[in-house]
Design an enzyme around this catalytic site. Structure first.
Site, PDB file in Angstrom:
ATOM      1  N   PHE A  81      -5.541 -33.516  30.820  1.00  0.00           N
ATOM      2  CA  PHE A  81      -5.747 -34.857  30.283  1.00  0.00           C
ATOM      3  C   PHE A  81      -6.051 -34.741  28.794  1.00  0.00           C
ATOM      4  O   PHE A  81      -7.008 -34.086  28.407  1.00  0.00           O
ATOM      5  CB  PHE A  81      -6.895 -35.593  30.993  1.00  0.00           C
ATOM      6  CG  PHE A  81      -7.019 -37.018  30.524  1.00  0.00           C
ATOM      7  CD1 PHE A  81      -6.193 -38.017  31.045  1.00  0.00           C
ATOM      8  CD2 PHE A  81      -7.925 -37.360  29.519  1.00  0.00           C
ATOM      9  CE1 PHE A  81      -6.282 -39.319  30.577  1.00  0.00           C
ATOM     10  CE2 PHE A  81      -8.005 -38.671  29.055  1.00  0.00           C
ATOM     11  CZ  PHE A  81      -7.182 -39.654  29.584  1.00  0.00           C
TER      12      PHE A  81
ATOM     13  N   ASP B 208      -8.639 -28.159  23.875  1.00  0.00           N
ATOM     14  CA  ASP B 208      -9.138 -29.528  23.964  1.00  0.00           C
ATOM     15  C   ASP B 208     -10.527 -29.439  24.595  1.00  0.00           C
ATOM     16  O   ASP B 208     -10.662 -29.282  25.806  1.00  0.00           O
ATOM     17  CB  ASP B 208      -8.182 -30.374  24.812  1.00  0.00           C
ATOM     18  CG  ASP B 208      -8.671 -31.819  24.968  1.00  0.00           C
ATOM     19  OD1 ASP B 208      -9.864 -32.082  24.709  1.00  0.00           O
ATOM     20  OD2 ASP B 208      -7.855 -32.670  25.369  1.00  0.00           O
TER      21      ASP B 208
ATOM     22  N   LYS C  31     -16.108 -37.223  22.920  1.00  0.00           N
ATOM     23  CA  LYS C  31     -17.091 -37.561  23.957  1.00  0.00           C
ATOM     24  C   LYS C  31     -18.554 -37.337  23.516  1.00  0.00           C
ATOM     25  O   LYS C  31     -19.120 -38.187  22.860  1.00  0.00           O
ATOM     26  CB  LYS C  31     -16.755 -36.844  25.257  1.00  0.00           C
ATOM     27  CG  LYS C  31     -15.484 -37.435  25.910  1.00  0.00           C
ATOM     28  CD  LYS C  31     -15.413 -37.217  27.402  1.00  0.00           C
ATOM     29  CE  LYS C  31     -14.390 -38.126  28.057  1.00  0.00           C
ATOM     30  NZ  LYS C  31     -13.025 -37.606  28.064  1.00  0.00           N
TER      31      LYS C  31
HETATM   32  C1  LIG Z   1     -11.687 -38.025  27.607  1.00  0.00           C
HETATM   33  C2  LIG Z   1     -10.760 -36.971  27.167  1.00  0.00           C
HETATM   34  C3  LIG Z   1      -9.769 -37.209  26.193  1.00  0.00           C
HETATM   35  C4  LIG Z   1      -9.552 -38.569  25.593  1.00  0.00           C
HETATM   36  O1  LIG Z   1     -10.641 -38.996  24.842  1.00  0.00           O
HETATM   37  P1  LIG Z   1     -10.747 -40.539  24.386  1.00  0.00           P
HETATM   38  O2  LIG Z   1     -11.970 -40.558  23.522  1.00  0.00           O
HETATM   39  O3  LIG Z   1     -10.852 -41.357  25.623  1.00  0.00           O
HETATM   40  O4  LIG Z   1      -9.505 -40.837  23.635  1.00  0.00           O
HETATM   41  C5  LIG Z   1      -8.981 -36.143  25.803  1.00  0.00           C
HETATM   42  N1  LIG Z   1      -9.140 -34.917  26.336  1.00  0.00           N
HETATM   43  C6  LIG Z   1     -10.076 -34.654  27.267  1.00  0.00           C
HETATM   44  C7  LIG Z   1     -10.218 -33.270  27.795  1.00  0.00           C
HETATM   45  C8  LIG Z   1     -10.901 -35.669  27.728  1.00  0.00           C
HETATM   46  O5  LIG Z   1     -11.803 -35.417  28.674  1.00  0.00           O
END
Ligand SMILES: *Cc1c(COP(=O)(O)O)cnc(C)c1O
Length: 395
Positions: free
Chosen positions: A128, A213, A242
């Protein structure tokens, strides 16, 4: 909510205030928050250091744009680079934006070093990376991409954890490999032994950048400031969001000097790195980037994980995954939804990913007493679930 577009399937609770690890609604209910705004409220709710920093900065200067020097932005970038293995930071406002910046940086870096044919980004099944077109194209989940095609060209996908599959996908066309060291939304899947090291070797062999990420795993979540610190692999580029602002929207791209390919006019963000967000990051870092604090995160994570493993041993096929205070208990699709609902009924907020895994991500400031309280509630929920599902009733 009638006037808000229904892009979320919301639970029927409405917290309106919070303190520490607890949320309160206007009807006198209280909830122990073991999901913390999806791993975002790193310091819980109403932490005095964060609240004080935001208040003070709001009174001083909220925003003035990146047309000018922003001293607090430079200060926070320096704090982040000193605390990590990176040299330069680009600030934005969310995880998706941080990944957009990373993809752009990787493509420019590859184009400049090798030419425009080298532009492919390899990502992994169940990943994700956000909801924007770059992030969504990188997110190898057909269900999320469906109806929004075409995706951006130049993405390739491989099964998470399968180094041999990755090897067949990485070649001279690869600009970057983008990977979550622990997949969050995909079900708290920890990269198997050797996988990240193997990716790094493949990236080095093909002149591709390794991008972690760490939007979900960062800012102390795993008991390290960034998860890579506990894994023995240093990526070229890292994305963070986050927990970074403890609930204030802010994202960041961290890069090593050799690959910091973005220059004036290449990328930007109106809000990115504004003083208010920077004050929040400085306050969160001030608490989290402390060896004793991170050790306590690991300690509380171990209490949680060990207790859940005992619980999982009673449920055939159940599995506990994760690190620090990012833990998934995979109970399977039959049991997990009922356990999730029972937790909610009993005032414990957790989250269900993939319909089968309960995700726990409490504030990093959660107390040991709160961890025990949550475990008692959780145990009760699993027992209740097992008792109404005779097929799980094993001795
Ligand atoms: C939540 C998340 C995103 C997206 O972040 P947003 O602030 O909602 O755009 C991207 N990568 C990972 C691993 C995430 O958990």
């Amino acid at each position: 909510m009638k006037h808000v577009m229904e892009t979320y399937k919301r639970l029927k609770i409405a917290p309106t205030s919070g303190k520490g690890s607890w949320l309160f609604d206007d009807e006198g209910n209280r909830y122990l928050d073991f999901i913390a705004g999806i791993a975002t409220n790193a310091l819980g709710h109403g932490h005095p250091a964060l609240v004080g920093a935001i208040k003070e900065q709001a009174e001083t200067l909220i925003h003035c744009s990146n047309l000018y020097e922003v001293p607090i932005q430079e200060e926070v970038a320096a704090l982040l680079t000193e605390a990590t293995d990176f040299d330069e930071v680009f600030f934005c406002n969310s995880g998706a934006e941080a990944n957009e910046a990373a993809i752009k940086l990787a493509r420019k870096h590859a184009a400049e070093s090798f030419g425009p044919e080298k532009h492919e980004v390899l990502t992994f099944d169940k990943s994700f990376h956000g909801r924007t077109y770059g992030g969504l194209s990188a997110t190898a989940q057909p269900a999320l991409q469906e109806a929004f095609g075409p995706m951006l060209p130049g993405f390739a996908y491989a099964p998470f954890g399968d180094l041999e599959a990755a090897r067949t996908q990485i070649g001279p066309q690869t600009a970057a490999v983008l990977v979550e060291p622990i997949q969050g939304e995909g079900g708290i899947n920890v990269a198997p032994e050797g996988f990240l090291e193997g990716l790094q070797e493949l990236c080095d062999a093909h002149g591709a950048l390794l991008i972690f990420d760490e939007v979900q795993t960062g800012m102390g979540r795993t008991g390290h400031l960034y998860a890579y610190g506990g894994m023995g692999v240093v990526p070229d580029v890292l994305t963070s969001a986050k927990g970074l602002g403890g609930g204030v929207p802010v994202g960041a791209l961290l890069a090593k000097k050799e690959c910091a390919a973005l220059g004036p006019g290449n990328h930007g963000s109106t809000f990115g790195g504004n003083p208010l967000a920077m004050a929040a990051v400085r306050a969160v870092l001030g608490v989290v980037n402390d060896p004793r604090f991170l050790e306590e995160v690991r300690f509380k994570g171990n209490i949680l994980k060990n207790a859940l493993e005992v619980l999982a041993a009673r449920v055939p096929g159940a599995e506990v995954r994760g690190e620090g205070l990012l833990i998934g208990l995979d109970l399977g699709p039959e049991l997990a939804p009922g356990v999730f609902q029972k937790c909610l009924d009993d005032g414990l907020l957790v989250n269900l990913v993939g319909g089968r895994t309960i995700r726990l991500a409490p504030p990093l400031t959660v107390t040991r007493t709160e961890v025990r309280h949550a475990l008692n509630t959780f145990r009760g929920a699993v027992d209740a679930g097992v008792s109404v599902q005779p097929e799980f009733a094993v001795a």
